[in-house]
Design a protein around this motif. Structure first.
Motif, PDB file in Angstrom:
ATOM      1  N   ASP A   1       0.804  -1.212   0.000  1.00  0.00           N
ATOM      2  CA  ASP A   1       0.000   0.000   0.000  1.00  0.00           C
ATOM      3  C   ASP A   1       0.843   1.272   0.000  1.00  0.00           C
ATOM      4  OD1 ASP A   1      -2.362  -1.487   0.044  1.00  0.00           O
ATOM      5  OD2 ASP A   1      -2.270  -1.675   2.239  1.00  0.00           O
ATOM      6  N   ILE A   2       2.183   1.137   0.023  1.00  0.00           N
ATOM      7  CA  ILE A   2       3.065   2.299   0.031  1.00  0.00           C
ATOM      8  C   ILE A   2       3.465   2.628  -1.402  1.00  0.00           C
ATOM      9  CG2 ILE A   2       5.238   3.250   0.881  1.00  0.00           C
ATOM     10  CD1 ILE A   2       5.110   1.293   3.189  1.00  0.00           C
ATOM     11  N   PRO A   3       3.124   3.807  -1.916  1.00  0.00           N
ATOM     12  CA  PRO A   3       3.502   4.177  -3.284  1.00  0.00           C
ATOM     13  C   PRO A   3       5.022   4.154  -3.459  1.00  0.00           C
ATOM     14  CG  PRO A   3       1.900   5.714  -2.383  1.00  0.00           C
ATOM     15  CD  PRO A   3       2.353   4.859  -1.243  1.00  0.00           C
ATOM     16  N   ALA A   4       5.444   3.861  -4.667  1.00  0.00           N
ATOM     17  CA  ALA A   4       6.875   3.763  -4.946  1.00  0.00           C
ATOM     18  C   ALA A   4       7.608   5.054  -4.624  1.00  0.00           C
ATOM     19  CB  ALA A   4       7.090   3.375  -6.403  1.00  0.00           C
ATOM     20  N   ASP A   5       6.940   6.205  -4.866  1.00  0.00           N
ATOM     21  CA  ASP A   5       7.617   7.473  -4.608  1.00  0.00           C
ATOM     22  C   ASP A   5       7.715   7.806  -3.126  1.00  0.00           C
ATOM     23  OD1 ASP A   5       4.980   8.037  -4.125  1.00  0.00           O
ATOM     24  OD2 ASP A   5       4.888   9.820  -5.394  1.00  0.00           O
ATOM     25  N   LYS A   6       7.152   6.961  -2.273  1.00  0.00           N
ATOM     26  CA  LYS A   6       7.266   7.146  -0.822  1.00  0.00           C
ATOM     27  C   LYS A   6       8.328   6.222  -0.219  1.00  0.00           C
ATOM     28  CE  LYS A   6       3.930  10.159  -0.717  1.00  0.00           C
ATOM     29  NZ  LYS A   6       4.245  11.590  -0.491  1.00  0.00           N
ATOM     30  N   LEU A   7       8.974   5.417  -1.055  1.00  0.00           N
ATOM     31  CA  LEU A   7      10.013   4.505  -0.589  1.00  0.00           C
ATOM     32  C   LEU A   7      11.395   5.130  -0.748  1.00  0.00           C
ATOM     33  CD1 LEU A   7       8.818   1.153  -2.217  1.00  0.00           C
ATOM     34  CD2 LEU A   7       8.599   1.794   0.192  1.00  0.00           C
ATOM     35  N   ILE A   8      12.334   4.703   0.095  1.00  0.00           N
ATOM     36  CA  ILE A   8      13.747   5.026  -0.124  1.00  0.00           C
ATOM     37  C   ILE A   8      14.216   4.083  -1.221  1.00  0.00           C
ATOM     38  CG2 ILE A   8      16.035   5.152   0.886  1.00  0.00           C
ATOM     39  CD1 ILE A   8      14.684   5.489   3.619  1.00  0.00           C
ATOM     40  N   SER A   9      14.561   4.612  -2.369  1.00  0.00           N
ATOM     41  CA  SER A   9      14.798   3.770  -3.547  1.00  0.00           C
ATOM     42  C   SER A   9      16.232   3.282  -3.681  1.00  0.00           C
ATOM     43  CB  SER A   9      14.403   4.531  -4.812  1.00  0.00           C
ATOM     44  OG  SER A   9      15.142   5.737  -4.913  1.00  0.00           O
ATOM     45  N   GLY A  10      17.177   3.970  -3.036  1.00  0.00           N
ATOM     46  CA  GLY A  10      18.557   3.534  -3.156  1.00  0.00           C
ATOM     47  C   GLY A  10      19.539   4.605  -2.741  1.00  0.00           C
ATOM     48  N   ILE A  11      20.825   4.328  -3.005  1.00  0.00           N
ATOM     49  CA  ILE A  11      21.912   5.243  -2.648  1.00  0.00           C
ATOM     50  C   ILE A  11      22.796   5.437  -3.874  1.00  0.00           C
ATOM     51  CG2 ILE A  11      23.919   5.629  -1.168  1.00  0.00           C
ATOM     52  CD1 ILE A  11      21.376   5.647   0.433  1.00  0.00           C
ATOM     53  N   ILE A  12      23.051   6.689  -4.215  1.00  0.00           N
ATOM     54  CA  ILE A  12      24.010   7.015  -5.268  1.00  0.00           C
ATOM     55  C   ILE A  12      25.373   7.226  -4.617  1.00  0.00           C
ATOM     56  CG2 ILE A  12      24.612   8.598  -7.134  1.00  0.00           C
ATOM     57  CD1 ILE A  12      21.687   9.346  -7.333  1.00  0.00           C
ATOM     58  N   ILE A  13      26.410   6.595  -5.178  1.00  0.00           N
ATOM     59  CA  ILE A  13      27.737   6.613  -4.567  1.00  0.00           C
ATOM     60  C   ILE A  13      28.696   7.444  -5.414  1.00  0.00           C
ATOM     61  CG2 ILE A  13      29.690   5.197  -3.832  1.00  0.00           C
ATOM     62  CD1 ILE A  13      27.671   2.879  -3.510  1.00  0.00           C
ATOM     63  N   TYR A  14      29.346   8.400  -4.776  1.00  0.00           N
ATOM     64  CA  TYR A  14      30.373   9.220  -5.409  1.00  0.00           C
ATOM     65  C   TYR A  14      31.689   8.985  -4.670  1.00  0.00           C
ATOM     66  CZ  TYR A  14      26.382  11.843  -7.309  1.00  0.00           C
ATOM     67  OH  TYR A  14      25.229  12.210  -7.933  1.00  0.00           O
ATOM     68  N   ALA A  15      32.776   8.758  -5.417  1.00  0.00           N
ATOM     69  CA  ALA A  15      34.094   8.584  -4.807  1.00  0.00           C
ATOM     70  C   ALA A  15      35.143   9.250  -5.684  1.00  0.00           C
ATOM     71  CB  ALA A  15      34.421   7.113  -4.624  1.00  0.00           C
ATOM     72  N   ASN A  16      36.004  10.060  -5.087  1.00  0.00           N
ATOM     73  CA  ASN A  16      37.048  10.751  -5.847  1.00  0.00           C
ATOM     74  C   ASN A  16      38.139   9.798  -6.313  1.00  0.00           C
ATOM     75  OD1 ASN A  16      35.785  13.235  -5.476  1.00  0.00           O
ATOM     76  ND2 ASN A  16      36.836  13.594  -3.526  1.00  0.00           N
ATOM     77  N   GLU A  17      38.467   8.797  -5.474  1.00  0.00           N
ATOM     78  CA  GLU A  17      39.475   7.796  -5.822  1.00  0.00           C
ATOM     79  C   GLU A  17      38.842   6.416  -5.644  1.00  0.00           C
ATOM     80  OE1 GLU A  17      42.954   8.424  -3.467  1.00  0.00           O
ATOM     81  OE2 GLU A  17      43.168  10.523  -4.053  1.00  0.00           O
ATOM     82  N   PRO A  18      38.079   5.964  -6.650  1.00  0.00           N
ATOM     83  CA  PRO A  18      37.262   4.767  -6.466  1.00  0.00           C
ATOM     84  C   PRO A  18      38.003   3.456  -6.666  1.00  0.00           C
ATOM     85  CG  PRO A  18      36.878   5.664  -8.646  1.00  0.00           C
ATOM     86  CD  PRO A  18      37.827   6.616  -7.952  1.00  0.00           C
ATOM     87  N   GLU A  19      39.297   3.506  -6.997  1.00  0.00           N
ATOM     88  CA  GLU A  19      40.019   2.263  -7.261  1.00  0.00           C
ATOM     89  C   GLU A  19      40.493   1.638  -5.961  1.00  0.00           C
ATOM     90  OE1 GLU A  19      43.733   0.584  -9.998  1.00  0.00           O
ATOM     91  OE2 GLU A  19      43.271   2.717  -9.951  1.00  0.00           O
ATOM     92  N   ASN A  20      40.333   0.328  -5.840  1.00  0.00           N
ATOM     93  CA  ASN A  20      40.807  -0.414  -4.678  1.00  0.00           C
ATOM     94  C   ASN A  20      42.306  -0.619  -4.809  1.00  0.00           C
ATOM     95  OD1 ASN A  20      41.391  -2.297  -2.675  1.00  0.00           O
ATOM     96  ND2 ASN A  20      40.629  -4.005  -3.874  1.00  0.00           N
ATOM     97  N   ILE A  21      43.062  -0.078  -3.880  1.00  0.00           N
ATOM     98  CA  ILE A  21      44.517  -0.230  -3.872  1.00  0.00           C
ATOM     99  C   ILE A  21      44.902  -0.917  -2.570  1.00  0.00           C
ATOM    100  CG2 ILE A  21      46.734   0.955  -3.997  1.00  0.00           C
ATOM    101  CD1 ILE A  21      45.289   3.275  -5.374  1.00  0.00           C
TER     102      ILE A  21
END
Length: 583
Positions: free
Chosen positions: A117-137
């Motif tokens: 009964d919860i509309p899709a626009d009322k859900l937390i849909s996800g997380i956008i991830i930003y990383a300046n140095e995204p490579e695993n070292i």
């Protein structure tokens, strides 16, 4: 029948009371008799561990989410981004109990029927991830582990970090914020975050937050060590210090000298191939855990010299009076007068420098026993020929060993390295690890300019409190509780200048009487308690700390990490009945 008898008896008890009181008692009795509520009613509170630094902004709304449609999105443009690896790791961890059908609808025993009964626009849909140095070292010392997490009451949240490791730390915090529980007593479990909107800015206070394991005295299989690494990631610990070699065994493949582990390991099945260790390094790197190798020297080295043609590189290897020549059997130290020993040691160092990309390397230097060398005719003859003392010969060896490293790594030593006379020429680029009495740390900080790793045995040794290898009480008893490890103030007596030379600390689990049956539960959750202090030095209130540690320990168990308990389940659900009178 039992219910009727109970209600009848209560009417009898209440018959002498005023009518309004009688009514209230009867209602109460009926509730007690027929309620389906359990002590664990399913509701939960978000409790982060380690405690967050900074001042998080936590809301009071409940944000719902669908685990089958919740997205963790890598928004970096770097083609070498490792963020998808982090996403894959944590998506499976966060939603391990979710059962999704082909239509991305939650199904099975954990179905969220009331979410339809919860509309899709009322859900937390996800997380956008930003990383300046995204490579695993894998060589990660000094990498920025800070992150910022913003989650609205609905729609997409944002996780921002400067590095891959920072993304991992933020995803761990996210995993602790997402609950799968009821919102009220006797309710159905739902996936939700009960503290939205939230904004968290978090970073560790100390860059070195570690655990020591001893695989020379007790071999631990690689899959088992990987589980320890998993537990460290869940705890935001970032250094696995592996004590690789000792007098008891040399359990590591050496391609230039294959007979050393062939004769020095306990058995053929208890030798780590270099492929094993390279795999472990990569596994740790994916989880934000550096692998710090320790090849102990010049003491604790009997297993170096057991192979035919190598017996000359070790002194006092077969002395039956071990109490005279070493602190623990069997005895054996590198023959520091031997050119053959220097050649072998240099070859081993060259191989291990390439094997471990970590930019620190631990040379040991603990429990050096000069009587061992004084009992070796080749050492005493060398000293007589060159008109030097054994102590001065140690200084020569120290310089030659450092020259072999040739600045390829930064060096770590146990605290005895600063106690020799004449002194060993340590520099401000070197790091000394404290393992003796904690009171020695301040004098060491004040008398040297080295950096410090804090792991005194009277505060942070995990193998204390049980028996030693003779069945007697362990030398470092008593047992160190998680609360003791969390609350011990190791900065007491430091200044702002000396504090800046403390890299962090380690909990140590030595292997004399450890194995796959007890190592994991010795480490967890207590290492996570010390790690929490290293992440956020400001102490949490005791009740909050207990309840947060209990939640942390439950998460470890749910994720497959064996760990000691923290408190009773009753006290977790009814803390007001357990901790009100606690000082």
């Amino acid at each position: 029948l039992l219910l009727l008898l109970l209600v009848s008896s209560m009417f009898a008890v209440c018959s002498k009371m005023e009518p309004v009181v009688v009514a209230s008692v009867v209602v109460l009795c009926c509730v007690v008799a027929v309620s389906n509520a359990y002590i664990d009613d399913g509701t939960r509170t978000v409790r982060f561990w380690p405690p967050l630094t900074g001042t998080p902004k936590l809301g009071h709304l409940v944000g719902h989410l669908n685990p089958c449609k919740f997205q963790l999105v890598d928004n970096t443009t770097d083609p070498n981004s490792s963020i998808p690896d982090a996403v894959k790791l944590y998506k499976s961890i966060i939603f391990q109990r979710a059962k999704c059908n082909s239509n991305n609808v939650v199904a099975g025993v954990d179905s969220d029927d009331n979410m339809k009964d919860i509309p899709a626009d009322k859900l937390i849909s996800g997380i956008i991830i930003y990383a300046n140095e995204p490579e695993n070292i894998p060589n990660m010392f000094g990498r920025d582990e800070s992150y910022e997490l913003q989650i609205p009451s609905a729609g997409q949240g944002i996780l921002t970090a400067n590095s891959y490791t920072g993304v991992l730390r933020g995803l761990e915090t996210l995993s602790q914020a997402i609950l799968h529980s009821a919102l009220e007593a006797d309710g159905e479990a739902v996936w939700h975050i009960p503290i939205v909107p939230l904004t968290i800015e978090d970073r560790p206070e100390f860059p070195h937050r570690g655990v020591l394991i001893d695989v020379a005295r007790t071999f631990l299989p690689v899959p088992y060590i990987k589980k320890i690494v998993d537990g460290m990631m869940y705890s935001k610990l970032n250094v696995l210090h592996i004590h690789l070699t000792d007098s008891q065994s040399f359990p590591v493949e050496v391609k230039s000298h294959p007979s050393i582990p062939q004769y020095g390991a306990i058995s053929k099945s208890q030798v780590y191939s270099q492929e094993d260790l390279a795999e472990l390094v990569a596994y740790g790197g994916e989880r934000g855990v550096r692998i710090l190798p320790e090849v102990d020297s010049p003491g604790h080295t009997r297993a170096f010299g057991l192979a035919p043609g190598y017996t000359d590189i070790v002194s006092c290897a077969n002395e039956p009076k071990w109490g005279t020549y070493c602190n623990e059997p069997p005895c054996g130290q590198l023959n520091i007068a031997s050119d053959h020993m220097l050649k072998v040691l240099g070859d081993i160092t060259d191989e291990f420098v390439e094997l471990f990309p970590e930019n620190y390397y631990h040379f040991g230097y603990d429990e050096i026993n000069f009587k061992c060398w004084e009992s070796d005719p080749s050492v005493t003859s060398y000293c007589k020929e060159h008109n030097i003392t054994v102590n001065e010969l140690l200084v020569e060896f120290f310089k030659k060993q450092r020259a072999q490293m040739n600045f390829r790594k930064k060096l770590v030593y146990w605290e005895e390295a600063v106690m020799q006379k004449p002194p060993l020429p340590l520099t401000e680029n070197d790091t000394v690890q404290i393992w003796g009495d904690s009171s020695s740390m301040i004098s060491l900080l004040n008398s040297t300019d080295v950096k410090i790793i804090v792991s005194p045995s009277d505060q942070y040794y995990l193998d204390c409190g049980g028996a030693n290898l003779y069945g007697d009480q362990a030398w470092c008893s008593p047992y160190k509780t998680w609360w003791h490890m969390y609350t011990y103030d190791f900065l007491n007596g430091t200044t702002s200048a000396t504090k800046n030379r403390i890299l962090g600390g380690e909990s140590a689990n030595w292997g004399e009487v450890s194995g796959v049956g007890n190592t994991m539960s010795r480490i967890f959750p207590r290492a996570g308690a010390y790690g929490a202090r290293l992440w956020n030095y400001q102490l949490a209130e005791r009740e909050d700390a207990i309840l947060s540690m209990a939640d942390y320990q439950e998460r470890l168990e749910a994720r497959g990490i064996e760990s000691e308990g923290v408190t009773t389940r009753f006290c977790r659900y009814k803390p007001d009945l357990c901790y009100q009178q606690m000082v």
